[in-house]
Design a protein around this motif. Sequence first.
Motif, short mmCIF file in Angstrom:
data_model
loop_
_atom_site.label_atom_id
_atom_site.label_comp_id
_atom_site.label_asym_id
_atom_site.label_seq_id
_atom_site.Cartn_x
_atom_site.Cartn_y
_atom_site.Cartn_z
N ILE A 75 -14.32 -16.68 66.27
CA ILE A 75 -14.63 -16.30 67.65
C ILE A 75 -15.73 -15.24 67.58
CG2 ILE A 75 -13.72 -15.30 69.79
CD1 ILE A 75 -10.96 -16.40 68.88
N SER A 76 -16.93 -15.64 67.94
CA SER A 76 -18.06 -14.70 67.79
C SER A 76 -18.47 -14.09 69.13
CB SER A 76 -19.24 -15.43 67.16
OG SER A 76 -19.62 -16.51 67.98
N PHE A 77 -17.67 -14.34 70.15
CA PHE A 77 -18.00 -13.91 71.51
C PHE A 77 -18.26 -12.40 71.59
CE2 PHE A 77 -16.32 -12.47 75.72
CZ PHE A 77 -17.34 -13.00 76.49
N PHE A 78 -17.35 -11.61 71.00
CA PHE A 78 -17.47 -10.14 71.11
C PHE A 78 -18.55 -9.59 70.19
CE2 PHE A 78 -13.04 -11.23 72.12
CZ PHE A 78 -13.03 -10.85 73.45
N ILE A 79 -18.56 -10.11 68.97
CA ILE A 79 -19.51 -9.59 67.97
C ILE A 79 -20.96 -9.93 68.37
CG2 ILE A 79 -19.38 -11.54 66.36
CD1 ILE A 79 -19.35 -9.56 64.11
N GLN A 84 -27.85 -5.61 66.72
CA GLN A 84 -28.06 -6.19 65.39
C GLN A 84 -27.50 -5.28 64.28
OE1 GLN A 84 -29.50 -9.16 64.56
NE2 GLN A 84 -29.17 -8.71 62.40
N LYS A 85 -27.77 -3.96 64.40
CA LYS A 85 -27.36 -3.01 63.36
C LYS A 85 -25.83 -2.97 63.25
CE LYS A 85 -27.40 1.71 63.31
NZ LYS A 85 -27.94 2.99 63.80
N HIS A 86 -25.17 -2.88 64.41
CA HIS A 86 -23.71 -2.81 64.40
C HIS A 86 -23.09 -4.13 63.93
CE1 HIS A 86 -24.43 0.40 67.67
NE2 HIS A 86 -24.30 0.97 66.48
N LEU A 93 -18.05 -5.59 56.83
CA LEU A 93 -16.61 -5.30 56.84
C LEU A 93 -15.81 -6.61 56.77
CD1 LEU A 93 -14.14 -3.36 57.41
CD2 LEU A 93 -14.50 -3.87 59.82
N ASN A 94 -16.26 -7.60 57.53
CA ASN A 94 -15.56 -8.89 57.53
C ASN A 94 -15.54 -9.52 56.14
OD1 ASN A 94 -15.18 -8.55 60.20
ND2 ASN A 94 -16.58 -10.15 60.89
N TYR A 95 -16.69 -9.47 55.46
CA TYR A 95 -16.72 -10.06 54.11
C TYR A 95 -15.79 -9.30 53.17
CZ TYR A 95 -20.54 -13.08 55.46
OH TYR A 95 -21.29 -14.05 56.08
N PHE A 96 -15.71 -7.99 53.33
CA PHE A 96 -14.77 -7.21 52.50
C PHE A 96 -13.33 -7.66 52.76
CE2 PHE A 96 -17.91 -3.75 51.57
CZ PHE A 96 -17.68 -3.70 50.22
N LEU A 97 -13.01 -7.82 54.03
CA LEU A 97 -11.63 -8.20 54.37
C LEU A 97 -11.31 -9.62 53.88
CD1 LEU A 97 -11.35 -6.65 57.95
CD2 LEU A 97 -10.04 -5.98 55.93
N ILE A 98 -12.28 -10.54 54.01
CA ILE A 98 -12.05 -11.91 53.53
C ILE A 98 -11.85 -11.89 52.01
CG2 ILE A 98 -13.04 -14.23 53.31
CD1 ILE A 98 -14.63 -13.63 55.91
N SER B 7 -2.84 -7.18 64.51
CA SER B 7 -3.84 -7.39 63.45
C SER B 7 -4.56 -8.72 63.66
CB SER B 7 -3.20 -7.32 62.07
OG SER B 7 -2.15 -8.25 61.98
N LEU B 8 -3.85 -9.73 64.15
CA LEU B 8 -4.50 -11.02 64.41
C LEU B 8 -5.56 -10.86 65.50
CD1 LEU B 8 -4.60 -14.11 63.91
CD2 LEU B 8 -2.88 -14.38 65.67
N ALA B 9 -5.20 -10.15 66.57
CA ALA B 9 -6.14 -9.95 67.68
C ALA B 9 -7.38 -9.19 67.22
CB ALA B 9 -5.46 -9.21 68.82
N VAL B 10 -7.17 -8.15 66.40
CA VAL B 10 -8.31 -7.34 65.93
C VAL B 10 -9.21 -8.18 65.03
CG1 VAL B 10 -8.96 -5.34 64.50
CG2 VAL B 10 -7.10 -5.14 66.16
N CYS B 11 -8.59 -8.89 64.08
CA CYS B 11 -9.38 -9.71 63.14
C CYS B 11 -10.19 -10.76 63.90
CB CYS B 11 -8.47 -10.40 62.13
SG CYS B 11 -7.76 -9.27 60.94
N LEU B 12 -9.57 -11.41 64.89
CA LEU B 12 -10.29 -12.43 65.66
C LEU B 12 -11.43 -11.79 66.45
CD1 LEU B 12 -7.33 -14.62 67.06
CD2 LEU B 12 -8.95 -15.26 65.27
N ALA B 13 -11.15 -10.63 67.04
CA ALA B 13 -12.17 -9.97 67.89
C ALA B 13 -13.39 -9.54 67.09
CB ALA B 13 -11.55 -8.78 68.59
N ILE B 14 -13.19 -9.13 65.83
CA ILE B 14 -14.36 -8.67 65.06
C ILE B 14 -15.05 -9.83 64.33
CG2 ILE B 14 -13.54 -6.29 64.82
CD1 ILE B 14 -12.81 -6.93 61.90
N GLY B 15 -14.63 -11.04 64.63
CA GLY B 15 -15.36 -12.22 64.16
C GLY B 15 -15.01 -12.69 62.76
#
Lengths: 166, 425
Positions: A75-79, A84-86, A93-98, B7-15
């Motif tokens: 879901i890329s709606f919010f991001i 661009q910088k943020h 951060l996402n890649y770290f978490l994945i 945590s699911l909502a946060v993870c989904l929201a940040i893409g």
Amino acid sequence: MDKFYRIEQFVTRLLEVIITCLFFVILSITITLVVMRYGFNSAIIGGNEAINYLFIYTTALGAAVSIGKIEHIRISFFIDKLKQKHRRYINILNYFLIAFINAVMIKYSLPWIKSAGYFESPVLRVPNWTVQVSVPIGCSLVILYCLNHIILEGLTGRPPGARGSL
Amino acid sequence: MIVLLTSLAVCLAIGIPIAYSLGLSGFFYFVFERPEILPILPQRFLAGMDSYAMIALPLFVLMGLLMNAGGITSRLIDFSLLFVGRFRGGLGAVNVFASMVFGGISGSSVSDTASIGAVLIPEMKKKGYSAEFASGITVASSTMGMIIPPSVPMIIYALVSEESVGKLFLGSLIPGVMIGFLMLAITLAISYWKKYPREEVVMTGREKVDRIKQSILALIMPIFVVGAVVFGIATATESAGIGVLYAFIIGTFIIRQLKFKVIPPLMRDSILTSANVMIIIALSKLYIWILALERIPQLVAGVVSGLELPAFVVLLIIDIIILITGTFVDVSPAILLLTPVFLPAMNVLGVSRIQFGVILISGLAVGLVTPPVGMCLNVASTISKLGIGTIFRAALPFLLSNIITLILITYIPQLSMWLPAIFFD
């Protein structure tokens, strides 16, 4: 940086060839099973089990390729609303978490494979570790892609898919 | 449980990709609530990928891609032209009719938009139709792709709900065709109002017969594939495998447009599409397992029965939730997230698993045409060079047929239950 792009492209292409070949085998066995059943009243022993195992590998490797090509469903709606910088920081951060969740998978899969891997499958009698090992293999590839994307996005500021995807 | 959902909502929201959002939320749940069972994470993950039924997924995708690459789209358009081209706004009607037929062949709305849109949007613009009308009708009619059987989302739903694929295929047939005919009526009404042209079919009798013959070979494929599953001749996986072989033979030897060199890339695309969905399924099984562990489905069912609202109001609320979810979440993950939560509640309301499946997928199909994540909108936008907001506004009148059908199938169970009852009971 081009070196990183080229390595990623090579690995992605190699994985794509492997999963396409595995898919061809799955397709061939599936069709052969139907033809054997209705044409010759016969079956390939362990055919279904084999395609199941091959399918697990296509999923594990294909999921890694999708990380490389940034094709995972998200879901890329919010991001997308961020600057661009943020967005760049969030992506890192996402890649770290994945990478982290895949590292967790590897950590817990190794003792599991060690303890239960020697059991044999019901029909083909292959040891379970041959399938279980698809988890650490797939997860390791995902981690490698994530690290590469962190480096590329962190250093160049460009999304990896801009050149990395095939 | 709060840890899991937050945590699911946060993870989904940040893409974070949906699959890994599910995995991370499961991990946080284990760490904070049940650390003793954390080591089973990889076992649940592997168990989620281990599904014979889901092998049908890449095979159905490949079947549709082969048919498309084999030149079936242009034949279906010619075939549709023979039947509905003579009406005012003939190309609009052809667009809807071709989508109805194509939906049965490809099982995918996005490929429907891409293949039919690529041919008909430029052609309609050339014939004086507005770009908005051409794009709106293309995206709206493509929603039938995932409702008319064989349908890829139905297979995913069958896996989660443990319902028969054959019954679900039959259950979605009438609603899919209903949407088609309602959309056809709306198209003809708008075309009459806007005075869009009729099409002259310039073909000799022999040409018409040839076109029908070539199209018939493609048209019987969904009947054959769905029939094999319904009558228990083959499993969904086997019938999809045979469907691939059939599509290959038709494209290569009958229509003679399918080139060998395009087959490996099509196979790669099919298996990557499948892997993208399968990884979500694998990790959603972990999420479903946690929901079951926390007895959430029973809790939802309890809340629904405790609300003391009339069943029709609850069903309306659920329809709205499905439509809103479809607007923000892609179809496959939405099926995986909503089914385990709502299925026990549906049981309380006396709605069968087949009916709920048809309601769910018909509702989620609308999400493919709504911003911000409507995938069909993005495809049509690329073809027509219009903004997705413009296309969405143009599609609204046609989406009325989806909404009317959704309401009808919600309150008239026979629409989705009649055919399965005839063939299975």
